[in-house]
Design a protein around this motif. Structure first.
Motif, mmCIF file in Angstrom:
data_model
loop_
_atom_site.group_PDB
_atom_site.id
_atom_site.type_symbol
_atom_site.label_atom_id
_atom_site.label_comp_id
_atom_site.label_asym_id
_atom_site.label_seq_id
_atom_site.Cartn_x
_atom_site.Cartn_y
_atom_site.Cartn_z
ATOM 1 N N GLY A 1 22.456 33.364 96.999
ATOM 2 C CA GLY A 1 22.078 32.696 95.760
ATOM 3 C C GLY A 1 23.134 32.742 94.687
ATOM 4 N N LEU A 2 24.262 33.379 95.001
ATOM 5 C CA LEU A 2 25.337 33.525 94.026
ATOM 6 C C LEU A 2 26.660 33.034 94.608
ATOM 7 N N ARG A 3 27.534 32.610 93.718
ATOM 8 C CA ARG A 3 28.883 32.194 94.119
ATOM 9 C C ARG A 3 29.886 32.782 93.146
ATOM 10 N N LEU A 4 30.883 33.494 93.649
ATOM 11 C CA LEU A 4 31.885 34.102 92.786
ATOM 12 C C LEU A 4 32.782 33.022 92.206
ATOM 13 N N SER A 5 32.843 32.979 90.871
ATOM 14 C CA SER A 5 33.608 31.948 90.188
ATOM 15 C C SER A 5 34.967 32.447 89.719
ATOM 16 N N ALA A 6 35.005 33.644 89.127
ATOM 17 C CA ALA A 6 36.258 34.182 88.600
ATOM 18 C C ALA A 6 36.134 35.690 88.458
ATOM 19 N N VAL A 7 37.260 36.382 88.615
ATOM 20 C CA VAL A 7 37.324 37.832 88.439
ATOM 21 C C VAL A 7 38.535 38.138 87.572
ATOM 22 N N ALA A 8 38.347 38.991 86.562
ATOM 23 C CA ALA A 8 39.450 39.340 85.671
ATOM 24 C C ALA A 8 39.310 40.791 85.221
ATOM 25 N N PRO A 9 40.441 41.463 84.984
ATOM 26 C CA PRO A 9 40.370 42.845 84.505
ATOM 27 C C PRO A 9 40.053 42.934 83.017
ATOM 28 N N ARG A 10 40.317 41.840 82.270
ATOM 29 C CA ARG A 10 40.060 41.822 80.828
ATOM 30 C C ARG A 10 39.362 40.524 80.459
ATOM 31 N N ASP B 1 19.774 41.582 71.466
ATOM 32 C CA ASP B 1 19.520 40.582 70.430
ATOM 33 C C ASP B 1 20.366 39.333 70.662
ATOM 34 N N SER B 2 21.563 39.524 71.205
ATOM 35 C CA SER B 2 22.455 38.387 71.460
ATOM 36 C C SER B 2 22.021 37.590 72.681
ATOM 37 N N GLY B 3 21.153 38.164 73.512
ATOM 38 C CA GLY B 3 20.707 37.488 74.716
ATOM 39 C C GLY B 3 21.206 38.120 75.997
ATOM 40 N N ALA B 4 22.007 39.200 75.907
ATOM 41 C CA ALA B 4 22.552 39.850 77.092
ATOM 42 C C ALA B 4 21.527 40.767 77.750
ATOM 43 N N VAL B 5 21.704 40.987 79.048
ATOM 44 C CA VAL B 5 20.914 41.949 79.816
ATOM 45 C C VAL B 5 21.779 43.177 80.034
ATOM 46 N N VAL B 6 21.253 44.359 79.788
ATOM 47 C CA VAL B 6 22.021 45.595 79.923
ATOM 48 C C VAL B 6 21.538 46.373 81.144
ATOM 49 N N VAL B 7 22.482 46.680 82.040
ATOM 50 C CA VAL B 7 22.186 47.475 83.237
ATOM 51 C C VAL B 7 23.058 48.729 83.165
ATOM 52 N N PRO B 8 22.480 49.928 83.099
ATOM 53 C CA PRO B 8 23.276 51.153 82.951
ATOM 54 C C PRO B 8 24.159 51.421 84.173
ATOM 55 N N LEU B 9 25.201 52.217 83.960
ATOM 56 C CA LEU B 9 26.127 52.538 85.043
ATOM 57 C C LEU B 9 25.452 53.287 86.182
ATOM 58 N N ALA B 10 24.379 54.016 85.866
ATOM 59 C CA ALA B 10 23.670 54.755 86.908
ATOM 60 C C ALA B 10 22.995 53.826 87.910
ATOM 61 N N ALA B 11 22.760 52.601 87.503
ATOM 62 C CA ALA B 11 22.131 51.638 88.407
ATOM 63 C C ALA B 11 23.144 51.207 89.468
ATOM 64 N N SER B 12 22.645 50.799 90.603
ATOM 65 C CA SER B 12 23.515 50.395 91.703
ATOM 66 C C SER B 12 24.122 49.020 91.449
ATOM 67 N N VAL B 13 25.186 48.734 92.184
ATOM 68 C CA VAL B 13 25.782 47.399 92.130
ATOM 69 C C VAL B 13 24.752 46.358 92.570
ATOM 70 N N ALA B 14 23.917 46.733 93.523
ATOM 71 C CA ALA B 14 22.865 45.812 93.982
ATOM 72 C C ALA B 14 21.935 45.425 92.837
ATOM 73 N N ALA B 15 21.660 46.369 91.934
ATOM 74 C CA ALA B 15 20.796 46.079 90.786
ATOM 75 C C ALA B 15 21.470 45.100 89.837
ATOM 76 N N ALA C 1 21.185 37.327 89.635
ATOM 77 C CA ALA C 1 20.510 36.263 90.373
ATOM 78 C C ALA C 1 19.193 35.838 89.738
ATOM 79 N N THR C 2 18.565 36.736 88.970
ATOM 80 C CA THR C 2 17.205 36.463 88.485
ATOM 81 C C THR C 2 17.075 36.338 86.970
ATOM 82 N N ALA C 3 18.087 36.776 86.215
ATOM 83 C CA ALA C 3 17.973 36.771 84.748
ATOM 84 C C ALA C 3 17.787 35.355 84.221
ATOM 85 N N ARG C 4 17.085 35.258 83.128
ATOM 86 C CA ARG C 4 16.863 33.965 82.473
ATOM 87 C C ARG C 4 17.335 34.054 81.037
#
Length: 207
Positions: A35-44, A99-113, A119-122
């Protein structure tokens, strides 16, 4: 199949700002998700902004917490992307990011999360503090071309070099930069000189 079905089934394009093993893990997980396609990757973030794939449908920001992270999230949201922040942030920064509309996932969460949220955020934006709204009103809406031209220019490139980096003509690059200055001036934020443009780019997360 209807156009609506096609739009629903189309993979989401995802751009990533991350480094090292985390970047590699995110890329691998996104590639494995149909359900996802990698578009771009950047270090900054500044490298991502000038990429032709920016913003894509989703921007994942795995950056150090702080003012720059917030500015980058706000910029990506303003560009039309869903933003997933993968970082450990304090309560104040979390509130401002959400407040800006971003979703925050803590570092303790897995990459899968992180990938699952991508894939599911709105698009959702909480009613935030008034100061956030006022800042958004004074942030000009830059087109993708204008944003890329600004990002190149404030990193020291001449207009000729900006045109070459973007693969456009000199007059086109010049027009992009002229429009950037005009849009900042229209919201009472001086941007006539390069130094002023650098400041605006830093304030709005383009640097």
């Amino acid at each position: 199949m209807t156009l609506t079905d096609t739009e629903v089934d189309a993979p989401r394009s995802v751009s990533i700002v991350a480094t090292g093993t985390l970047s590699a893990a995110l890329r691998e997980a996104i590639d494995a998700d149909p359900g996802l396609r990698l578009s771009a990757v950047a270090p900054r973030f500044t490298d991502l902004v000038v990429d032709a794939g920016f913003p894509g449908d989703v921007v994942v920001l795995a950056e150090e917490p702080g003012r720059a992270l917030l500015a980058h999230a706000v910029t990506a949201v303003a560009a039309g992307a869903l933003v997933v922040v993968h970082a450990d942030v304090d309560d104040e920064l979390r509130d401002r990011l959400e407040d800006s509309g971003a979703v925050v996932v803590p570092l303790a969460a897995s990459v899968a999360a992180v990938v699952a949220r991508s894939a599911t955020a709105r698009h959702t934006r909480r009613r935030g503090p008034r100061v956030v709204t006022e800042e958004a009103q004074r942030r000009p809406r830059l087109s993708p071309g204008e944003r890329r031209a600004l990002a190149h220019y404030v990193q020291g490139l001449t207009t000729v070099q900006v045109a070459a980096a973007m693969g456009v003509g000199y007059e086109t690059a010049k027009t992009f930069l002229r429009r950037v200055r005009a849009k900042y001036t229209a919201v009472d934020r001086s941007a006539g000189k390069r130094a002023q443009l650098i400041l605006r780019a830093e304030e709005d997360g383009i640097l």
